[in-house]
Design an enzyme around this catalytic site. Sequence first.
Site, short mmCIF file in Angstrom:
data_model
loop_
_atom_site.label_atom_id
_atom_site.label_comp_id
_atom_site.label_asym_id
_atom_site.label_seq_id
_atom_site.Cartn_x
_atom_site.Cartn_y
_atom_site.Cartn_z
N HIS A 1 16.65 10.91 33.19
CA HIS A 1 15.52 10.80 32.24
C HIS A 1 14.25 11.28 32.98
CE1 HIS A 1 17.91 8.36 29.42
NE2 HIS A 1 18.31 7.67 30.46
N SER B 1 22.91 9.31 32.45
CA SER B 1 21.92 8.24 32.63
C SER B 1 22.38 7.31 33.74
CB SER B 1 21.70 7.53 31.29
OG SER B 1 20.65 6.61 31.38
N GLU C 1 16.58 14.77 30.32
CA GLU C 1 17.47 14.38 29.22
C GLU C 1 18.15 15.61 28.61
OE1 GLU C 1 15.12 11.91 26.61
OE2 GLU C 1 15.06 10.28 28.09
#
Lengths: 265, 265
Positions: free
Chosen positions: B163, B121, B190
Amino acid sequence: MAIGGAMNLKAPAILQEFIRRTGGPKARIAILPQASSLDDTGEYYQEKFRAIGVKTKAAVVEFKTRAGADQPADLQAIRKADGIFIAGGAQLRLTILYGGTQLEQELLAAYRRGAVIAGTSAGAAVLSKLMFTYGRSGSTPRAGMAHFAAGFGFTDKIIFDQHFRQRDRLGRLLYAVAANPGLLGVGVDENTAAIVENEKTIRVFGENAVTVVDGTKISATDLSEVDWRGPVAVAGAVVHALNAGCRFEVRTRSAILPHKILLAE
Amino acid sequence: MAIGGAMNLKAPAILQEFIRRTGGPKARIAILPQASSLDDTGEYYQEKFRAIGVKTKAAVVEFKTRAGADQPADLQAIRKADGIFIAGGAQLRLTILYGGTQLEQELLAAYRRGAVIAGTSAGAAVLSKLMFTYGRSGSTPRAGMAHFAAGFGFTDKIIFDQHFRQRDRLGRLLYAVAANPGLLGVGVDENTAAIVENEKTIRVFGENAVTVVDGTKISATDLSEVDWRGPVAVAGAVVHALNAGCRFEVRTRSAILPHKILLAE
């Protein structure tokens, strides 16, 4: 040489300094006019270089579409150049056209072999790897006030801003530096140049000032926590306002003024 | 290893792959938890690495202010690490704290000597030199829709987004690549990883997909001319949607699928 835009071409000291550093009247110059929306920008600077005594006609890298990039004559002009001059306008026009081309590789190779690279306004912005694209004015940094793209990246240690005091851009330079204090912020005023020698020494040349923002002493900032457009707190950024004759040493983050009379060493 | 966030840690295949590439049970891991707003992120991943069989307790580089950076123990942890794991949260927290520190230099040195760098992330975003900070969702690129700062810059050839499909980020990746087609765009879903080997080969690992945006074939874009928030036209961007087992060759800009049955070579 990052030039802050709006050069006074009736008293063309900055262009003369560029030519002096590039080898004088015998200098072979290549002009990149693509940032400009005008059709005759290349010819305009060809004439300016001729007028200050350059003997060899400057080459204009004139293509206007990505499909037109990487022509043999343009590649050759870059390979043979002692100096490369990037005109002003909109910096995204440069990265859109040159990004990922062989010409872009040749520009970086020219820099590595010692060609002098000069850019004014948009041409100065594109010298950095993290390139300002647009942003708001004001001396207060605010979340999201500045926008960036990937520039040509002759340096990834320095971020150049231009039209600096004239457009009140301290806030956005503080914002860029606070977001990653590893970057040295260099804001160049109009008709002024920041001359970077080997990424080590920055010399100020021209009419106005160069503002250097050193973030390595920043003790705290809430930049990662602030709401959109909210003011960003930055504690401990060191700002140097430097005029002609001053220099800045990148490694030691120290400014050296040319005068002997100083309040403190 | 750029991981797209939301790793499934009950079936921790991605962390296991990281450890496998880092040297197995004897791997010495350093964890960078600063992107996270939680206090126990370092301990959380220490426990995860222990649970999948890492024998040496992972070191947590735990400082929380710039004044606390460059502690000898933290520098030593990076120097000794076979692998470095960067946790998720807000990527600006990482660049604010590490930018311009000796620790940042040690991280880049670790990468150069062959340590495996993994980030999830925010930890994936920070791997790029041009780093996404925030932006709008949507598959249409729009002027100013994405924001950037200078990341750690393990690569300046690739920009990672994360994401990716879950937050509908194709528009902003197209925007970043169209602004400078020299950048390769890599959007990681993800619970999925894009594993970059020597900036040459990108392998896809994990549950979902990696979207590669190659801008070198872009024939035209009006990105430099569009009004604020206006839709940006981009002609000729090449998009590859790649699943586990696929790979992408950076130099030739070609995707290789693992199956023999293909509609075209």
